[in-house]
Design an enzyme around this catalytic site. Structure first.
Site, mmCIF file in Angstrom:
data_model
loop_
_atom_site.group_PDB
_atom_site.id
_atom_site.type_symbol
_atom_site.label_atom_id
_atom_site.label_comp_id
_atom_site.label_asym_id
_atom_site.label_seq_id
_atom_site.Cartn_x
_atom_site.Cartn_y
_atom_site.Cartn_z
ATOM 1 N N SER A 1 32.604 14.804 28.542
ATOM 2 C CA SER A 1 33.318 13.652 27.985
ATOM 3 C C SER A 1 34.298 13.119 29.025
ATOM 4 O O SER A 1 35.177 13.857 29.489
ATOM 5 C CB SER A 1 34.085 14.085 26.737
ATOM 6 O OG SER A 1 35.131 13.168 26.502
ATOM 7 N N HIS B 1 29.234 11.458 28.282
ATOM 8 C CA HIS B 1 29.753 11.142 26.947
ATOM 9 C C HIS B 1 30.962 10.221 27.120
ATOM 10 O O HIS B 1 31.954 10.592 27.770
ATOM 11 C CB HIS B 1 30.135 12.432 26.229
ATOM 12 C CG HIS B 1 30.557 12.243 24.811
ATOM 13 N ND1 HIS B 1 29.658 12.068 23.775
ATOM 14 C CD2 HIS B 1 31.793 12.203 24.247
ATOM 15 C CE1 HIS B 1 30.328 11.935 22.629
ATOM 16 N NE2 HIS B 1 31.627 11.996 22.887
ATOM 17 N N ASP C 1 33.810 8.209 25.427
ATOM 18 C CA ASP C 1 34.614 8.120 24.194
ATOM 19 C C ASP C 1 35.398 6.820 24.127
ATOM 20 O O ASP C 1 36.228 6.543 24.999
ATOM 21 C CB ASP C 1 35.592 9.292 24.128
ATOM 22 C CG ASP C 1 34.921 10.582 23.701
ATOM 23 O OD1 ASP C 1 34.196 10.570 22.693
ATOM 24 O OD2 ASP C 1 35.124 11.602 24.383
ATOM 25 N N MET D 1 38.040 4.599 21.952
ATOM 26 C CA MET D 1 39.064 4.680 20.889
ATOM 27 C C MET D 1 39.868 3.398 20.880
ATOM 28 O O MET D 1 40.143 2.819 21.937
ATOM 29 C CB MET D 1 39.987 5.867 21.149
ATOM 30 C CG MET D 1 39.232 7.180 21.289
ATOM 31 S SD MET D 1 40.380 8.542 21.444
ATOM 32 C CE MET D 1 39.257 9.887 21.777
ATOM 33 N N HIS E 1 30.331 7.039 22.304
ATOM 34 C CA HIS E 1 30.848 7.503 21.009
ATOM 35 C C HIS E 1 31.946 6.543 20.587
ATOM 36 O O HIS E 1 33.057 6.589 21.124
ATOM 37 C CB HIS E 1 31.375 8.937 21.170
ATOM 38 C CG HIS E 1 32.012 9.499 19.949
ATOM 39 N ND1 HIS E 1 32.767 10.639 19.961
ATOM 40 C CD2 HIS E 1 32.007 9.083 18.651
ATOM 41 C CE1 HIS E 1 33.211 10.902 18.745
ATOM 42 N NE2 HIS E 1 32.776 9.957 17.916
ATOM 43 N N MET F 1 34.767 5.309 18.369
ATOM 44 C CA MET F 1 35.746 5.692 17.340
ATOM 45 C C MET F 1 36.598 4.444 17.114
ATOM 46 O O MET F 1 37.776 4.385 17.498
ATOM 47 C CB MET F 1 36.585 6.876 17.832
ATOM 48 C CG MET F 1 35.800 8.182 17.839
ATOM 49 S SD MET F 1 36.546 9.455 18.897
ATOM 50 C CE MET F 1 35.803 9.021 20.458
ATOM 51 N N MET G 1 31.393 16.261 14.584
ATOM 52 C CA MET G 1 32.722 16.445 15.172
ATOM 53 C C MET G 1 33.238 17.833 14.802
ATOM 54 O O MET G 1 33.319 18.179 13.623
ATOM 55 C CB MET G 1 33.700 15.400 14.637
ATOM 56 C CG MET G 1 33.420 13.962 15.054
ATOM 57 S SD MET G 1 33.329 13.696 16.831
ATOM 58 C CE MET G 1 34.970 14.228 17.352
ATOM 59 N N GLY H 1 40.010 11.691 18.202
ATOM 60 C CA GLY H 1 41.217 11.038 18.698
ATOM 61 C C GLY H 1 41.746 11.600 20.004
ATOM 62 O O GLY H 1 42.289 10.856 20.812
ATOM 63 N N PHE H 2 41.594 12.887 20.199
ATOM 64 C CA PHE H 2 42.186 13.498 21.385
ATOM 65 C C PHE H 2 41.292 14.605 21.934
ATOM 66 O O PHE H 2 40.622 15.303 21.161
ATOM 67 C CB PHE H 2 43.562 14.100 21.048
ATOM 68 C CG PHE H 2 44.528 13.054 20.557
ATOM 69 C CD1 PHE H 2 45.246 12.281 21.467
ATOM 70 C CD2 PHE H 2 44.673 12.810 19.198
ATOM 71 C CE1 PHE H 2 46.103 11.289 21.020
ATOM 72 C CE2 PHE H 2 45.537 11.817 18.740
ATOM 73 C CZ PHE H 2 46.250 11.046 19.650
ATOM 74 N N GLY I 1 40.996 18.265 24.121
ATOM 75 C CA GLY I 1 41.774 19.493 24.227
ATOM 76 C C GLY I 1 42.190 20.142 22.925
ATOM 77 O O GLY I 1 43.085 20.982 22.917
ATOM 78 N N ASP J 1 30.772 17.954 19.222
ATOM 79 C CA ASP J 1 31.822 17.333 20.036
ATOM 80 C C ASP J 1 33.202 17.820 19.607
ATOM 81 O O ASP J 1 33.639 17.572 18.485
ATOM 82 C CB ASP J 1 31.709 15.804 19.838
ATOM 83 C CG ASP J 1 32.687 15.012 20.692
ATOM 84 O OD1 ASP J 1 33.409 15.612 21.503
ATOM 85 O OD2 ASP J 1 32.711 13.768 20.526
ATOM 86 N N GLY J 2 33.873 18.522 20.527
ATOM 87 C CA GLY J 2 35.256 18.931 20.289
ATOM 88 C C GLY J 2 35.444 20.429 20.414
ATOM 89 O O GLY J 2 34.770 21.200 19.719
ATOM 90 N N GLY J 3 36.293 20.840 21.337
ATOM 91 C CA GLY J 3 36.617 22.260 21.460
ATOM 92 C C GLY J 3 35.496 23.133 21.987
ATOM 93 O O GLY J 3 35.503 24.348 21.800
ATOM 94 N N GLY K 1 34.899 18.029 27.201
ATOM 95 C CA GLY K 1 35.815 17.237 28.019
ATOM 96 C C GLY K 1 36.716 18.128 28.834
ATOM 97 O O GLY K 1 36.484 18.368 30.016
HETATM 98 C C1 DX5 Z 1 37.489 13.573 20.544
HETATM 99 C C2 DX5 Z 1 36.353 13.121 21.455
HETATM 100 C C3 DX5 Z 1 35.742 14.218 22.251
HETATM 101 C C4 DX5 Z 1 36.706 14.883 23.169
HETATM 102 C C5 DX5 Z 1 36.250 16.274 23.429
HETATM 103 O O1 DX5 Z 1 37.884 12.534 19.759
HETATM 104 O O2 DX5 Z 1 35.328 12.528 20.697
HETATM 105 O O3 DX5 Z 1 34.599 13.783 22.951
HETATM 106 O O4 DX5 Z 1 36.870 14.241 24.385
HETATM 107 O O5 DX5 Z 1 37.225 16.870 24.197
HETATM 108 P P1 DX5 Z 1 37.369 18.447 24.325
HETATM 109 O O6 DX5 Z 1 36.069 18.936 24.893
HETATM 110 O O7 DX5 Z 1 38.502 18.576 25.259
HETATM 111 O O8 DX5 Z 1 37.626 18.964 22.953
HETATM 112 ZN ZN ZN Z 2 33.305 12.095 21.623
#
Ligand code: DX5
Ligand code: ZN
Length: 221
Positions: free
Chosen positions: A10, A35, A37, A39, A69, A71, A140, A145-146, A148, A178-180, A200
């Site tokens: 990401s 990927h 993102d 927002m 993606h 959002m 998700m 939104g963020f 990390g 996607d996420g963590g 990411g």
């Molecule tokens: C969150 C994004 C993710 C995010 C993943 O809203 O959609 O793609 O960047 O980031 P990590 O891998 O750091 O959780």
């Molecule tokens: Zn994403």
């Protein structure tokens, strides 16, 4: 490793001042998709980049698969702009549109594959009437939104349920999480049935992208 598994860094955690270089670095390090993102400070509190940045990557010679993606809300006009800017696949959140079928149709007509993004609190039942029309389910594993954030463990069961649903269909559908995603969570995500892994901070925050991506591949079953 499952040969159909894809790693999708990401760009949210990339150094935006050197975005082209960062994208080339992860591709050279073995990434499969980028990927992207998006927002809007409306559907989610954060604000990132739009179609111009996607087009700049294409103009700069990046040929790899761009997995957008969204959002954002509204979706339709910007989805068309992203298709023109070189996106290959566009995912959106069903809550963000008035008419899910219409948005799917707009993305398909613009020549892109379609993904449906499902928030941690959204049920897989949103897929009921549309699963036959889509190319990817984006689960998700954090609240959008963020970057990390910590992986939400309940997602594992949801991945397994989504995999069952996908296996009942007549056409191939990617199952993206996607996420963590990191060295510790990726094995469980893979075992549950995902085949596209967004990461990411775990990739862009590491000192050696290639080593990190190779490490991920070793943990994918
Ligand atoms: C969150 C994004 C993710 C995010 C993943 O809203 O959609 O793609 O960047 O980031 P990590 O891998 O750091 O959780
Ligand atoms: Zn994403």
């Amino acid at each position: 490793m499952n040969s159909h598994s894809l790693i999708a860094p990401s760009i949210l955690s990339a150094n935006f001042a050197r975005l082209g270089e960062e994208v080339n670095s992860v591709i050279n390090a073995g990434a499969d998709w980028i990927h992207f993102d998006v927002m809007d400070n409306h559907y989610v509190p954060n604000l990132t980049v739009g179609p111009m940045v996607c087009k700049s990557l294409r103009d700069d010679g990046i040929k790899d698969f761009i997995d957008v993606h969204l959002m954002i809300t509204p979706v339709n006009d910007l989805a068309k702009s992203f298709a023109k800017a070189g996106a290959d696949l566009i995912s959106f959140h069903p809550e963000a549109v008035d008419d899910v079928d219409q948005t799917i149709g707009i993305i398909q007509e613009s020549g892109c594959k379609v993904g449906i993004a499902i928030n941690p609190d959204t049920s897989l039942s949103v897929l009921e009437n549309i699963i036959t029309d889509i190319d990817l389910v984006l689960l998700m594993s954090v609240y959008p939104g963020f970057g990390g954030q910590e992986f939400i463990e309940d997602t594992i069961e949801k991945i397994a349920d989504a995999k069952k649903l996908i296996d009942q269909q007549d056409h191939p559908i990617f199952l993206e999480v996607d996420g963590g995603i990191n060295n510790e969570t990726i094995s469980r995500v893979s075992q549950a049935g995902a085949n596209v892994f967004v990461a990411g901070s775990a990739i862009f925050g590491s000192s050696d992208y290639e080593k990190t991506i190779q490490g991920f591949r070793q943990k994918i079953t």
